[in-house]
Design a protein around this motif. Structure first.
Motif, PDB file in Angstrom:
ATOM      1  N   UNK A  27       0.838  -1.208   0.000  1.00 51.71           N
ATOM      2  CA  UNK A  27       0.000   0.000   0.000  1.00 51.71           C
ATOM      3  C   UNK A  27       0.868   1.251   0.000  1.00 51.71           C
ATOM      4  N   UNK A  28       1.953   1.256   0.762  1.00 52.47           N
ATOM      5  CA  UNK A  28       2.871   2.396   0.770  1.00 52.47           C
ATOM      6  C   UNK A  28       3.438   2.645  -0.628  1.00 52.47           C
ATOM      7  N   UNK A  29       3.785   1.566  -1.320  1.00 47.91           N
ATOM      8  CA  UNK A  29       4.320   1.682  -2.679  1.00 47.91           C
ATOM      9  C   UNK A  29       3.260   2.243  -3.621  1.00 47.91           C
ATOM     10  N   UNK A  30       2.036   1.719  -3.530  1.00 54.38           N
ATOM     11  CA  UNK A  30       0.952   2.211  -4.379  1.00 54.38           C
ATOM     12  C   UNK A  30       0.696   3.696  -4.126  1.00 54.38           C
ATOM     13  N   UNK A  31       0.695   4.088  -2.870  1.00 52.82           N
ATOM     14  CA  UNK A  31       0.470   5.502  -2.540  1.00 52.82           C
ATOM     15  C   UNK A  31       1.579   6.369  -3.128  1.00 52.82           C
ATOM     16  N   UNK A  32       2.808   5.913  -3.029  1.00 53.55           N
ATOM     17  CA  UNK A  32       3.930   6.668  -3.591  1.00 53.55           C
ATOM     18  C   UNK A  32       3.776   6.834  -5.096  1.00 53.55           C
ATOM     19  N   UNK A  33       3.231   5.812  -5.745  1.00 55.30           N
ATOM     20  CA  UNK A  33       3.055   5.838  -7.194  1.00 55.30           C
ATOM     21  C   UNK A  33       1.806   6.617  -7.615  1.00 55.30           C
ATOM     22  N   UNK A  34       1.082   7.158  -6.640  1.00 51.18           N
ATOM     23  CA  UNK A  34      -0.101   7.947  -6.955  1.00 51.18           C
ATOM     24  C   UNK A  34      -1.351   7.123  -7.178  1.00 51.18           C
ATOM     25  N   UNK A  35      -1.306   5.849  -6.838  1.00 57.09           N
ATOM     26  CA  UNK A  35      -2.455   4.960  -6.992  1.00 57.09           C
ATOM     27  C   UNK A  35      -3.208   4.911  -5.658  1.00 57.09           C
ATOM     28  N   UNK A  36      -3.812   6.047  -5.312  1.00 58.82           N
ATOM     29  CA  UNK A  36      -4.358   6.240  -3.975  1.00 58.82           C
ATOM     30  C   UNK A  36      -5.552   5.344  -3.671  1.00 58.82           C
ATOM     31  N   UNK A  37      -6.454   5.169  -4.609  1.00 58.10           N
ATOM     32  CA  UNK A  37      -7.618   4.311  -4.350  1.00 58.10           C
ATOM     33  C   UNK A  37      -7.191   2.872  -4.122  1.00 58.10           C
ATOM     34  N   UNK A  38      -6.244   2.390  -4.933  1.00 57.84           N
ATOM     35  CA  UNK A  38      -5.726   1.037  -4.736  1.00 57.84           C
ATOM     36  C   UNK A  38      -5.020   0.922  -3.389  1.00 57.84           C
ATOM     37  N   UNK A  39      -4.240   1.932  -3.054  1.00 56.64           N
ATOM     38  CA  UNK A  39      -3.519   1.921  -1.776  1.00 56.64           C
ATOM     39  C   UNK A  39      -4.502   1.861  -0.616  1.00 56.64           C
ATOM     40  N   UNK A  40      -5.582   2.647  -0.687  1.00 53.91           N
ATOM     41  CA  UNK A  40      -6.575   2.659   0.391  1.00 53.91           C
ATOM     42  C   UNK A  40      -7.200   1.277   0.565  1.00 53.91           C
ATOM     43  N   UNK A  41      -7.489   0.604  -0.539  1.00 50.50           N
ATOM     44  CA  UNK A  41      -8.070  -0.746  -0.456  1.00 50.50           C
ATOM     45  C   UNK A  41      -7.106  -1.720   0.214  1.00 50.50           C
ATOM     46  N   UNK A  42      -5.827  -1.619  -0.139  1.00 51.30           N
ATOM     47  CA  UNK A  42      -4.837  -2.524   0.451  1.00 51.30           C
ATOM     48  C   UNK A  42      -4.630  -2.199   1.932  1.00 51.30           C
ATOM     49  N   UNK A  43      -4.604  -0.920   2.285  1.00 47.20           N
ATOM     50  CA  UNK A  43      -4.519  -0.555   3.707  1.00 47.20           C
ATOM     51  C   UNK A  43      -5.701  -1.158   4.465  1.00 47.20           C
ATOM     52  N   UNK A  44      -6.897  -1.057   3.905  1.00 48.42           N
ATOM     53  CA  UNK A  44      -8.076  -1.608   4.574  1.00 48.42           C
ATOM     54  C   UNK A  44      -7.981  -3.120   4.729  1.00 48.42           C
ATOM     55  N   UNK A  45      -7.472  -3.811   3.704  1.00 46.89           N
ATOM     56  CA  UNK A  45      -7.292  -5.270   3.803  1.00 46.89           C
ATOM     57  C   UNK A  45      -6.303  -5.626   4.904  1.00 46.89           C
ATOM     58  N   UNK A  46      -5.359  -4.708   5.157  1.00 42.54           N
ATOM     59  CA  UNK A  46      -4.349  -4.937   6.196  1.00 42.54           C
ATOM     60  C   UNK A  46      -4.824  -4.428   7.556  1.00 42.54           C
ATOM     61  N   UNK A  47      -6.123  -4.092   7.655  1.00 43.97           N
ATOM     62  CA  UNK A  47      -6.688  -3.549   8.893  1.00 43.97           C
ATOM     63  C   UNK A  47      -5.975  -2.267   9.323  1.00 43.97           C
TER      64      UNK A  47
ATOM     65  N   UNK B  69      -3.391   9.052   4.625  1.00 47.01           N
ATOM     66  CA  UNK B  69      -2.955   9.296   3.253  1.00 47.01           C
ATOM     67  C   UNK B  69      -3.843  10.361   2.608  1.00 47.01           C
ATOM     68  N   UNK B  70      -5.166  10.204   2.751  1.00 47.20           N
ATOM     69  CA  UNK B  70      -6.084  11.175   2.161  1.00 47.20           C
ATOM     70  C   UNK B  70      -5.996  12.534   2.852  1.00 47.20           C
ATOM     71  N   UNK B  71      -5.735  12.536   4.152  1.00 44.65           N
ATOM     72  CA  UNK B  71      -5.538  13.813   4.845  1.00 44.65           C
ATOM     73  C   UNK B  71      -4.306  14.533   4.300  1.00 44.65           C
ATOM     74  N   UNK B  72      -3.246  13.775   4.078  1.00 42.57           N
ATOM     75  CA  UNK B  72      -2.041  14.366   3.514  1.00 42.57           C
ATOM     76  C   UNK B  72      -2.315  14.950   2.128  1.00 42.57           C
ATOM     77  N   UNK B  73      -3.181  14.291   1.387  1.00 45.96           N
ATOM     78  CA  UNK B  73      -3.534  14.758   0.038  1.00 45.96           C
ATOM     79  C   UNK B  73      -4.604  15.842   0.075  1.00 45.96           C
ATOM     80  N   UNK B  74      -5.315  15.912   1.196  1.00 46.03           N
ATOM     81  CA  UNK B  74      -6.483  16.784   1.330  1.00 46.03           C
ATOM     82  C   UNK B  74      -7.492  16.501   0.222  1.00 46.03           C
ATOM     83  N   UNK B  75      -7.737  15.203   0.034  1.00 41.26           N
ATOM     84  CA  UNK B  75      -8.596  14.733  -1.054  1.00 41.26           C
ATOM     85  C   UNK B  75      -9.650  13.781  -0.485  1.00 41.26           C
ATOM     86  N   UNK B  76     -10.888  14.198  -0.484  1.00 36.30           N
ATOM     87  CA  UNK B  76     -11.972  13.382   0.063  1.00 36.30           C
ATOM     88  C   UNK B  76     -13.020  13.100  -1.010  1.00 36.30           C
ATOM     89  N   UNK B  77     -12.609  12.500  -2.104  1.00 30.98           N
ATOM     90  CA  UNK B  77     -13.537  12.163  -3.189  1.00 30.98           C
ATOM     91  C   UNK B  77     -14.388  10.976  -2.822  1.00 30.98           C
TER      92      UNK B  77
END
Length: 97
Positions: free
Chosen positions: A61-81, A89-97
């Motif tokens: 998930x950290x790698x995906x976030x670094x690559x700008x794949x934020x939605x994928x990263x969020x899903x993987x973070x959630x799978x990892x509890x 991550x979204x707070x850092x981006x200030x992006x709440x889509x």
């Protein structure tokens, strides 16, 4: 170039190795092409691996976030509890889509 190997070839190797969590190969390839951003990411991953709560999914998930794949990263973070990390991550981006 090293024996006809282009920078793009080195980058492809580095990214493929990174996605397969072959961090040693990835690091060498990124060093070869002098990609400081990815080298720093790999250093942060090495540090995070010392945390007992760190697992393969968090690293992915950290790698995906670094690559700008934020939605994928969020899903993987959630799978990892680690919903907290997805929110951070979204707070850092200030992006709440």
């Amino acid at each position: 170039a090293c024996l006809g190997v282009t920078e793009g070839d080195w980058r492809d190797l580095a990214i493929t190795a990174l996605t397969r969590l072959r961090l040693d190969i990835s690091r060498k390839a990124f060093i070869r092409i002098r990609d400081v951003g990815y080298i720093e990411l790999l250093e942060r991953i090495e540090l995070s691996k010392q945390d007992p709560e760190c697992n393969e999914n968090i690293i992915k998930a950290d790698i995906l976030a670094f690559q700008g794949k934020y939605n994928e990263a969020a899903k993987v973070y959630n799978r990892a509890n680690q919903a907290r990390k997805a929110v951070e991550m979204y707070l850092d981006l200030r992006d709440w889509k």
